[in-house]
Design a protein around this motif. Structure first.
Motif, PDB file in Angstrom:
ATOM      1  N   LEU A 256      32.154  24.328  35.241  1.00  0.00           N
ATOM      2  CA  LEU A 256      33.057  25.403  34.861  1.00  0.00           C
ATOM      3  C   LEU A 256      34.035  25.664  36.009  1.00  0.00           C
ATOM      4  O   LEU A 256      33.638  25.693  37.173  1.00  0.00           O
ATOM      5  CB  LEU A 256      32.211  26.637  34.572  1.00  0.00           C
ATOM      6  N   THR A 257      35.298  25.849  35.685  1.00  0.00           N
ATOM      7  CA  THR A 257      36.310  26.161  36.692  1.00  0.00           C
ATOM      8  C   THR A 257      36.879  27.534  36.404  1.00  0.00           C
ATOM      9  O   THR A 257      37.308  27.812  35.281  1.00  0.00           O
ATOM     10  CB  THR A 257      37.449  25.114  36.665  1.00  0.00           C
ATOM     11  N   ILE A 258      36.883  28.392  37.409  1.00  0.00           N
ATOM     12  CA  ILE A 258      37.428  29.739  37.266  1.00  0.00           C
ATOM     13  C   ILE A 258      38.871  29.740  37.749  1.00  0.00           C
ATOM     14  O   ILE A 258      39.163  29.313  38.866  1.00  0.00           O
ATOM     15  CB  ILE A 258      36.596  30.763  38.057  1.00  0.00           C
ATOM     16  N   LYS A 259      39.751  30.212  36.893  1.00  0.00           N
ATOM     17  CA  LYS A 259      41.173  30.338  37.211  1.00  0.00           C
ATOM     18  C   LYS A 259      41.476  31.812  37.438  1.00  0.00           C
ATOM     19  O   LYS A 259      41.327  32.623  36.533  1.00  0.00           O
ATOM     20  CB  LYS A 259      42.047  29.795  36.074  1.00  0.00           C
ATOM     21  N   LEU A 260      41.877  32.145  38.644  1.00  0.00           N
ATOM     22  CA  LEU A 260      42.183  33.535  38.976  1.00  0.00           C
ATOM     23  C   LEU A 260      43.633  33.842  38.613  1.00  0.00           C
ATOM     24  O   LEU A 260      44.509  32.988  38.761  1.00  0.00           O
ATOM     25  CB  LEU A 260      41.951  33.789  40.460  1.00  0.00           C
ATOM     26  N   SER A 261      43.870  35.049  38.161  1.00  0.00           N
ATOM     27  CA  SER A 261      45.220  35.461  37.797  1.00  0.00           C
ATOM     28  C   SER A 261      45.898  36.125  38.990  1.00  0.00           C
ATOM     29  O   SER A 261      45.241  36.592  39.922  1.00  0.00           O
ATOM     30  CB  SER A 261      45.180  36.421  36.612  1.00  0.00           C
ATOM     31  N   LYS A 262      47.213  36.165  38.925  1.00  0.00           N
ATOM     32  CA  LYS A 262      48.004  36.848  39.951  1.00  0.00           C
ATOM     33  C   LYS A 262      48.014  38.328  39.613  1.00  0.00           C
ATOM     34  O   LYS A 262      48.188  38.706  38.459  1.00  0.00           O
ATOM     35  CB  LYS A 262      49.416  36.277  39.964  1.00  0.00           C
ATOM     36  N   GLY A 263      47.843  39.145  40.600  1.00  0.00           N
ATOM     37  CA  GLY A 263      47.853  40.588  40.388  1.00  0.00           C
ATOM     38  C   GLY A 263      49.249  41.161  40.404  1.00  0.00           C
ATOM     39  O   GLY A 263      50.239  40.447  40.603  1.00  0.00           O
ATOM     40  N   PRO A 264      49.366  42.465  40.195  1.00  0.00           N
ATOM     41  CA  PRO A 264      50.672  43.132  40.216  1.00  0.00           C
ATOM     42  C   PRO A 264      51.373  42.940  41.567  1.00  0.00           C
ATOM     43  O   PRO A 264      50.724  42.961  42.619  1.00  0.00           O
ATOM     44  CB  PRO A 264      50.337  44.607  39.992  1.00  0.00           C
ATOM     45  N   ASP A 265      52.680  42.781  41.524  1.00  0.00           N
ATOM     46  CA  ASP A 265      53.457  42.533  42.744  1.00  0.00           C
ATOM     47  C   ASP A 265      53.263  43.622  43.797  1.00  0.00           C
ATOM     48  O   ASP A 265      53.195  43.340  44.987  1.00  0.00           O
ATOM     49  CB  ASP A 265      54.952  42.420  42.415  1.00  0.00           C
ATOM     50  N   ALA A 266      53.175  44.859  43.373  1.00  0.00           N
ATOM     51  CA  ALA A 266      53.116  45.984  44.310  1.00  0.00           C
ATOM     52  C   ALA A 266      51.703  46.334  44.768  1.00  0.00           C
ATOM     53  O   ALA A 266      51.520  47.245  45.569  1.00  0.00           O
ATOM     54  CB  ALA A 266      53.763  47.204  43.667  1.00  0.00           C
ATOM     55  N   ALA A 267      50.713  45.607  44.296  1.00  0.00           N
ATOM     56  CA  ALA A 267      49.317  45.982  44.577  1.00  0.00           C
ATOM     57  C   ALA A 267      48.969  45.903  46.056  1.00  0.00           C
ATOM     58  O   ALA A 267      48.350  46.819  46.608  1.00  0.00           O
ATOM     59  CB  ALA A 267      48.369  45.107  43.771  1.00  0.00           C
ATOM     60  N   GLU A 268      49.329  44.818  46.714  1.00  0.00           N
ATOM     61  CA  GLU A 268      48.936  44.655  48.116  1.00  0.00           C
ATOM     62  C   GLU A 268      49.509  45.763  48.983  1.00  0.00           C
ATOM     63  O   GLU A 268      48.812  46.308  49.843  1.00  0.00           O
ATOM     64  CB  GLU A 268      49.356  43.287  48.647  1.00  0.00           C
ATOM     65  N   ALA A 269      50.755  46.138  48.760  1.00  0.00           N
ATOM     66  CA  ALA A 269      51.358  47.220  49.544  1.00  0.00           C
ATOM     67  C   ALA A 269      50.616  48.534  49.316  1.00  0.00           C
ATOM     68  O   ALA A 269      50.359  49.280  50.277  1.00  0.00           O
ATOM     69  CB  ALA A 269      52.835  47.370  49.193  1.00  0.00           C
ATOM     70  N   ALA A 270      50.257  48.826  48.071  1.00  0.00           N
ATOM     71  CA  ALA A 270      49.525  50.068  47.779  1.00  0.00           C
ATOM     72  C   ALA A 270      48.160  50.070  48.459  1.00  0.00           C
ATOM     73  O   ALA A 270      47.722  51.089  48.996  1.00  0.00           O
ATOM     74  CB  ALA A 270      49.370  50.233  46.267  1.00  0.00           C
ATOM     75  N   ILE A 271      47.502  48.920  48.472  1.00  0.00           N
ATOM     76  CA  ILE A 271      46.192  48.819  49.122  1.00  0.00           C
ATOM     77  C   ILE A 271      46.338  48.983  50.623  1.00  0.00           C
ATOM     78  O   ILE A 271      45.546  49.692  51.262  1.00  0.00           O
ATOM     79  CB  ILE A 271      45.506  47.494  48.758  1.00  0.00           C
ATOM     80  N   ARG A 272      47.349  48.356  51.218  1.00  0.00           N
ATOM     81  CA  ARG A 272      47.559  48.461  52.679  1.00  0.00           C
ATOM     82  C   ARG A 272      47.788  49.911  53.093  1.00  0.00           C
ATOM     83  O   ARG A 272      47.228  50.366  54.095  1.00  0.00           O
ATOM     84  CB  ARG A 272      48.740  47.594  53.114  1.00  0.00           C
ATOM     85  N   VAL A 273      48.594  50.640  52.350  1.00  0.00           N
ATOM     86  CA  VAL A 273      48.858  52.052  52.674  1.00  0.00           C
ATOM     87  C   VAL A 273      47.553  52.844  52.612  1.00  0.00           C
ATOM     88  O   VAL A 273      47.246  53.640  53.509  1.00  0.00           O
ATOM     89  CB  VAL A 273      49.921  52.646  51.723  1.00  0.00           C
ATOM     90  N   ALA A 274      46.778  52.638  51.570  1.00  0.00           N
ATOM     91  CA  ALA A 274      45.504  53.355  51.423  1.00  0.00           C
ATOM     92  C   ALA A 274      44.534  52.990  52.535  1.00  0.00           C
ATOM     93  O   ALA A 274      43.853  53.868  53.083  1.00  0.00           O
ATOM     94  CB  ALA A 274      44.895  53.055  50.058  1.00  0.00           C
ATOM     95  N   LEU A 275      44.459  51.707  52.891  1.00  0.00           N
ATOM     96  CA  LEU A 275      43.538  51.282  53.953  1.00  0.00           C
ATOM     97  C   LEU A 275      43.886  51.906  55.294  1.00  0.00           C
ATOM     98  O   LEU A 275      42.997  52.245  56.079  1.00  0.00           O
ATOM     99  CB  LEU A 275      43.521  49.757  54.067  1.00  0.00           C
ATOM    100  N   GLU A 276      45.166  52.040  55.581  1.00  0.00           N
ATOM    101  CA  GLU A 276      45.586  52.688  56.840  1.00  0.00           C
ATOM    102  C   GLU A 276      44.992  54.090  56.933  1.00  0.00           C
ATOM    103  O   GLU A 276      44.500  54.495  57.982  1.00  0.00           O
ATOM    104  CB  GLU A 276      47.119  52.756  56.935  1.00  0.00           C
ATOM    105  N   GLN A 277      45.023  54.819  55.830  1.00  0.00           N
ATOM    106  CA  GLN A 277      44.489  56.177  55.829  1.00  0.00           C
ATOM    107  C   GLN A 277      42.963  56.177  55.841  1.00  0.00           C
ATOM    108  O   GLN A 277      42.343  56.931  56.584  1.00  0.00           O
ATOM    109  CB  GLN A 277      45.001  56.929  54.601  1.00  0.00           C
ATOM    110  N   ILE A 278      42.366  55.335  55.017  1.00  0.00           N
ATOM    111  CA  ILE A 278      40.908  55.314  54.897  1.00  0.00           C
ATOM    112  C   ILE A 278      40.240  54.909  56.203  1.00  0.00           C
ATOM    113  O   ILE A 278      39.286  55.556  56.649  1.00  0.00           O
ATOM    114  CB  ILE A 278      40.472  54.372  53.751  1.00  0.00           C
ATOM    115  N   CYS A 279      40.727  53.858  56.825  1.00  0.00           N
ATOM    116  CA  CYS A 279      40.081  53.340  58.036  1.00  0.00           C
ATOM    117  C   CYS A 279      40.224  54.285  59.222  1.00  0.00           C
ATOM    118  O   CYS A 279      39.450  54.208  60.175  1.00  0.00           O
ATOM    119  CB  CYS A 279      40.626  51.959  58.385  1.00  0.00           C
TER     120      CYS A 279
END
Length: 189
Positions: free
Chosen positions: A2-25
């Motif tokens: 079986l081969t798993i094909k991953l999909s591309k996420g929303p374009d803006a997702a990584e930036a939103a995660i980075r902003v949140a991580l700055e605050q959380i960490c």
């Protein structure tokens, strides 16, 4: 295999995660696993969509077609080890994303184990990878959909409830395993 094909996420997702991580960490109440981590060192990878299946849809025999896309989920890793998973929601075009939650619990490792187990299955073909969540039953499952059509495969993500004792399920068997517990939940409500 079986081969798993991953999909591309929303374009803006990584930036939103980075902003949140700055605050959380930086927060003194950050999860232990992220307290001494430089957020810039975290790799945002392995995107998969999360679908929620309402219990009433399950009981109405609406199948997995009733599951609704609720978020995009990403594993956050440092040094090759996944430390957490972040979920975001995005607008229809994927241009605006909002950070939803951070999971540092056992489901992060459970997801990775389920993916490794799926990749070892003898089924041939390419499959898309999603997570199916039935929150009231405390169930998460790796939901593999064959890209060429056919039957989906579901693997419980551990820790899973005891009533999901098999390693893998067909869609029908998975839903049938859930229904008695969903009925009990509704009766108690």
């Amino acid at each position: 295999m079986l081969t798993i094909k991953l999909s591309k996420g929303p374009d803006a997702a990584e930036a939103a995660i980075r902003v949140a991580l700055e605050q959380i960490c930086q927060d003194q109440h950050a999860p232990q696993v992220l307290r001494d981590v430089n957020p810039a060192e975290l790799k945002i990878g392995v995107h998969h969509q999360v679908y929620d299946l309402p219990v009433d849809s399950l009981l109405a025999d609406q199948g997995l077609e009733a599951a609704r896309l609720s978020s995009s989920r990403y594993l956050l890793a440092k040094g090759g080890k996944s430390l957490a998973a972040a979920e975001v929601t995005a607008d229809g075009a994927g241009k605006k994303a909002t950070f939803n939650l951070l999971n540092v619990g056992p489901f992060v490792e459970g997801f990775e184990k389920a993916v490794r187990a799926a990749e070892a299955l003898p089924n041939g073909g390419d499959y898309s990878c999603q997570v199916l969540r039935i929150a009231p039953l405390y169930v998460l499952a790796l939901w593999l959909k064959p890209l060429a059509g056919g039957d989906a495969i579901l693997l419980p993500i551990h820790p899973a409830p005891a009533f999901l004792s098999a390693d893998k399920y067909t869609q029908e068997d998975f839903l049938n395993a859930l229904k008695p517990h969903a009925k009990t939940l509704i009766t108690l409500a």
